[in-house]
Write a protein that holds these residues in place. Structure first.
Motif, PDB file in Angstrom:
ATOM      1  N   GLN A   5       0.838  -1.198   0.000  1.00 63.00           N
ATOM      2  CA  GLN A   5       0.000   0.000   0.000  1.00 63.00           C
ATOM      3  C   GLN A   5       0.870   1.244   0.000  1.00 63.00           C
ATOM      4  N   CYS A   6       0.456   2.244  -0.725  1.00 60.63           N
ATOM      5  CA  CYS A   6       1.178   3.520  -0.738  1.00 60.63           C
ATOM      6  C   CYS A   6       1.057   4.186   0.630  1.00 60.63           C
ATOM      7  N   ASP A   7       2.184   4.693   1.129  1.00 56.73           N
ATOM      8  CA  ASP A   7       2.190   5.313   2.456  1.00 56.73           C
ATOM      9  C   ASP A   7       1.399   6.618   2.467  1.00 56.73           C
ATOM     10  N   LEU A   8       1.279   7.248   1.320  1.00 55.50           N
ATOM     11  CA  LEU A   8       0.571   8.525   1.264  1.00 55.50           C
ATOM     12  C   LEU A   8      -0.934   8.315   1.117  1.00 55.50           C
ATOM     13  N   CYS A   9      -1.342   7.530   0.098  1.00 55.23           N
ATOM     14  CA  CYS A   9      -2.764   7.499  -0.255  1.00 55.23           C
ATOM     15  C   CYS A   9      -3.395   6.127  -0.067  1.00 55.23           C
ATOM     16  N   ALA A  10      -2.602   5.136   0.367  1.00 49.98           N
ATOM     17  CA  ALA A  10      -3.068   3.756   0.539  1.00 49.98           C
ATOM     18  C   ALA A  10      -3.419   3.099  -0.793  1.00 49.98           C
ATOM     19  N   ILE A  31       6.441   3.931  -8.537  1.00 48.68           N
ATOM     20  CA  ILE A  31       5.640   5.138  -8.336  1.00 48.68           C
ATOM     21  C   ILE A  31       4.188   4.716  -8.131  1.00 48.68           C
ATOM     22  N   CYS A  32       3.525   5.363  -7.199  1.00 47.56           N
ATOM     23  CA  CYS A  32       2.110   5.091  -6.960  1.00 47.56           C
ATOM     24  C   CYS A  32       1.304   5.755  -8.074  1.00 47.56           C
ATOM     25  N   LYS A  33       0.474   4.962  -8.746  1.00 45.18           N
ATOM     26  CA  LYS A  33      -0.260   5.499  -9.895  1.00 45.18           C
ATOM     27  C   LYS A  33      -1.432   6.380  -9.465  1.00 45.18           C
ATOM     28  N   THR A  34      -1.726   6.380  -8.182  1.00 44.44           N
ATOM     29  CA  THR A  34      -2.831   7.220  -7.705  1.00 44.44           C
ATOM     30  C   THR A  34      -2.329   8.616  -7.341  1.00 44.44           C
ATOM     31  N   CYS A  35      -1.244   8.674  -6.537  1.00 44.51           N
ATOM     32  CA  CYS A  35      -0.817   9.983  -6.028  1.00 44.51           C
ATOM     33  C   CYS A  35       0.560  10.405  -6.519  1.00 44.51           C
ATOM     34  N   GLY A  36       1.351   9.486  -7.102  1.00 46.45           N
ATOM     35  CA  GLY A  36       2.657   9.852  -7.626  1.00 46.45           C
ATOM     36  C   GLY A  36       3.793   9.778  -6.620  1.00 46.45           C
TER      37      GLY A  36
HETATM   38 ZN   LIG Z   1      -0.196   6.922  -3.409  1.00 42.82          ZN
END
Ligand SMILES: [Zn+2]
Length: 326
Positions: A5-10, A31-36
């Motif tokens: 899970q992305c630490d920023l946006c999950a 890179i997280c494709k949701t928040c970058g």
């Molecule tokens: Zn993210």
């Protein structure tokens, strides 16, 4: 194993953007494709990190237990820059606390300018130097041992956030240390700055890599509000001052992913070397490097002499006149 899970946006959708670190060793970056947000594919556990810092880090990264004069001089000038930058926007009496204080130069600069200032530093060599040579109130310690009693007024986090396996956990923890009127200053590498090569971007110790947008999104979802960003968007380091606010759900900047990908894909040697002022800044760098060698020793001797005249301000000390009258 649980899904990453992305630490920023999950978010759970990632794209691989690198397979090697800057020394050519295997290291997957995604890179997280949701928040970058850019991070390692495999986030090290607390135990893995502890092992890394106890063994490899000092040799491979700093290569020194006791700081060299050049390092002290740079850190001192950096501390002066941070102080000058923050002075207009902080309370002149604000008590300052630095997490990961290193050599302690920034702590001491604030102190010499009238702020009660202290800090924690996990590295034994630097912490000892700080306390014994610069007479700072920097002790050995870990962020997650600090009391979360909302007593801190200004917390500094300079080139530390990129080292956490969960920057969210760290920022939420720091928010608990700060009063509701508190301020939080953070500095870290800017992955949106022009880099020589994609292959030079990644380092095992830098677990998360931020753009101005991802750092702001993360901090704001941990109970902070951006007060001021210093420097230009192309600066190699992000420098942001936050005030405390209510914790909110992350507000996702949907453009950050695409914009970060553009920067990463555009980070070719040609682009780097074609930057305006590349040659002049390169020349200035070599010149200042030579100058540094010649002047560091003298510079540090002067700084140490000055520091030794001013032991840390203790907040609970009785006022000086009472002591001398007794
Ligand atoms: Zn993210």
């Amino acid at each position: 194993m649980a899904e990453k899970q992305c630490d920023l946006c999950a978010g759970t959708e990632f794209e691989t953007i690198g397979n090697r670190d800057r020394h050519g060793a295997p290291l997957e970056s995604v890179i997280c494709k949701t928040c970058g947000l850019v991070a390692h594919g495999n986030i090290p556990t607390d135990a893995e990190l502890a092992h890394y810092y106890a063994t490899e880090y000092r040799q491979s990264y700093h290569g020194e237990m006791t700081p060299s004069d050049r390092r002290v001089m740079r850190a001192w000038k950096n501390g002066e820059r941070i102080f000058k930058q923050l002075q207009p926007v902080i309370d002149p009496n604000a008590e300052v606390f630095e997490v990961g204080a290193g050599i302690g130069c920034t702590v001491k600069v604030f102190e010499l300018n009238g702020h009660p200032a202290s800090g924690i530093e996990p590295g034994e060599g630097f912490q000892t130097y700080s306390q014994q040579r610069l007479l700072t109130d920097v002790v050995r310690g870990d962020l997650f041992e600090q009391p979360r009693d909302h007593s801190r007024e200004l917390v500094l986090l300079v080139h530390v956030i990129e080292h956490f396996n969960s920057p969210r956990r760290a920022l939420e923890y720091i928010r608990g240390m700060l009063s509701d009127q508190g301020q939080f200053y953070v500095e870290c590498p800017n992955i949106a700055a022009p880099f020589a090569r994609r292959s030079k971007m990644f380092h095992y110790a830098h677990i998360h890599n931020f753009t101005p947008s991802s750092l702001k999104m993360l901090a704001e979802s941990c109970g902070f509000r951006l007060e001021q960003q210093f420097g230009s968007p192309e600066d190699p380091n992000l420098q942001m001052l936050f005030s405390c606010s209510e914790k909110t759900a992350p507000e996702i900047d949907a453009d950050n992913y695409q914009q970060t990908m553009q920067v990463i894909n555009g980070a070719t040697p040609l682009r780097y070397h074609m930057r305006p002022y590349y040659f002049t800044s390169r020349f200035a760098k070599v010149a200042s490097y030579l100058k540094e060698h010649l002047t560091a020793k003298q510079f540090v001797a002067k700084v140490v002499q000055e520091c030794q005249q001013f032991p840390p301000i203790q907040q609970d000390d009785e006022p000086f006149e009472f002591r001398s009258a007794a």
